[in-house]
Design an enzyme around this catalytic site. Structure first.
Site, mmCIF file in Angstrom:
data_model
loop_
_atom_site.group_PDB
_atom_site.id
_atom_site.type_symbol
_atom_site.label_atom_id
_atom_site.label_comp_id
_atom_site.label_asym_id
_atom_site.label_seq_id
_atom_site.Cartn_x
_atom_site.Cartn_y
_atom_site.Cartn_z
ATOM 1 N N HIS A 110 23.462 84.850 28.604
ATOM 2 C CA HIS A 110 24.901 84.592 28.632
ATOM 3 C C HIS A 110 25.251 83.742 27.421
ATOM 4 O O HIS A 110 24.584 82.738 27.147
ATOM 5 C CB HIS A 110 25.299 83.865 29.916
ATOM 6 C CG HIS A 110 26.717 83.403 29.913
ATOM 7 N ND1 HIS A 110 27.781 84.261 30.086
ATOM 8 C CD2 HIS A 110 27.250 82.177 29.722
ATOM 9 C CE1 HIS A 110 28.899 83.571 30.020
ATOM 10 N NE2 HIS A 110 28.610 82.304 29.789
ATOM 11 N N SER A 112 28.402 81.640 25.566
ATOM 12 C CA SER A 112 29.688 81.005 25.815
ATOM 13 C C SER A 112 29.789 79.769 24.938
ATOM 14 O O SER A 112 28.778 79.164 24.589
ATOM 15 C CB SER A 112 29.778 80.610 27.302
ATOM 16 O OG SER A 112 30.821 79.702 27.520
ATOM 17 N N GLU A 124 27.664 88.749 28.035
ATOM 18 C CA GLU A 124 26.333 88.806 28.639
ATOM 19 C C GLU A 124 25.549 89.989 28.095
ATOM 20 O O GLU A 124 26.121 90.985 27.693
ATOM 21 C CB GLU A 124 26.413 88.952 30.172
ATOM 22 C CG GLU A 124 26.867 87.721 30.896
ATOM 23 C CD GLU A 124 28.374 87.574 30.901
ATOM 24 O OE1 GLU A 124 29.068 88.610 30.856
ATOM 25 O OE2 GLU A 124 28.855 86.439 30.926
#
Length: 134
Positions: A110, A112, A124
């Site tokens: 993931h 971010s 993802e």
């Protein structure tokens, strides 16, 4: 579709070694090419320390892994996602099997910016991997 090429360097020590297993890890540096359908393709570089719990075994050793590192993307646009900045954190979890000098497994990654910039849609990737140790 994601294509990734990486190199890993094992930690020089392990901890909490018991008859069940041991905690160890590796440094992971990688280049990822993200193929896009709706927008131009993207590229990223990442560097992540990964902790691995390896269960004891004679010929096959199951393991679980987790890590948090950093990544730089060439563009903040990824399909319908707006990453907000080129700088991203990489979170990963995985599991697999080690045997001889090889490893196979699955990983979830993931990316971010942890809310440092808006928007922060994130992205993802789910991968199958193979590792050959020299």
């Amino acid at each position: 579709m994601v294509y990734r090429l990486g190199t890993q360097f094992d930690f020089s020590s392990s901890w909490f070694q018991t008859s069940v297993g041991r905690l160890t890890g590796y440094w992971d540096a990688g280049y990822t090419y993200w193929v896009g359908d709706e927008t131009a393709s993207n590229h990223s570089l990442s560097f992540t320390p990964v902790f691995v719990y390896e269960f004891a075994g004679q010929s096959v050793r199951p393991f679980v892994e987790a890590g948090i590192g950093v990544a730089l993307f060439s563009s903040t646009e990824m399909e319908d996602n707006d990453l907000g900045s080129s700088f991203q954190f990489e979170d990963r979890v995985g599991l697999g099997l080690r045997f001889a000098n090889q490893e196979v497994g699955v990983r979830a990654l993931h990316y971010s910016n942890a809310g440092l910039q808006t928007p922060n849609d994130g992205v993802e990737a789910y991968t199958l991997h193979y590792r050959l140790s020299f």
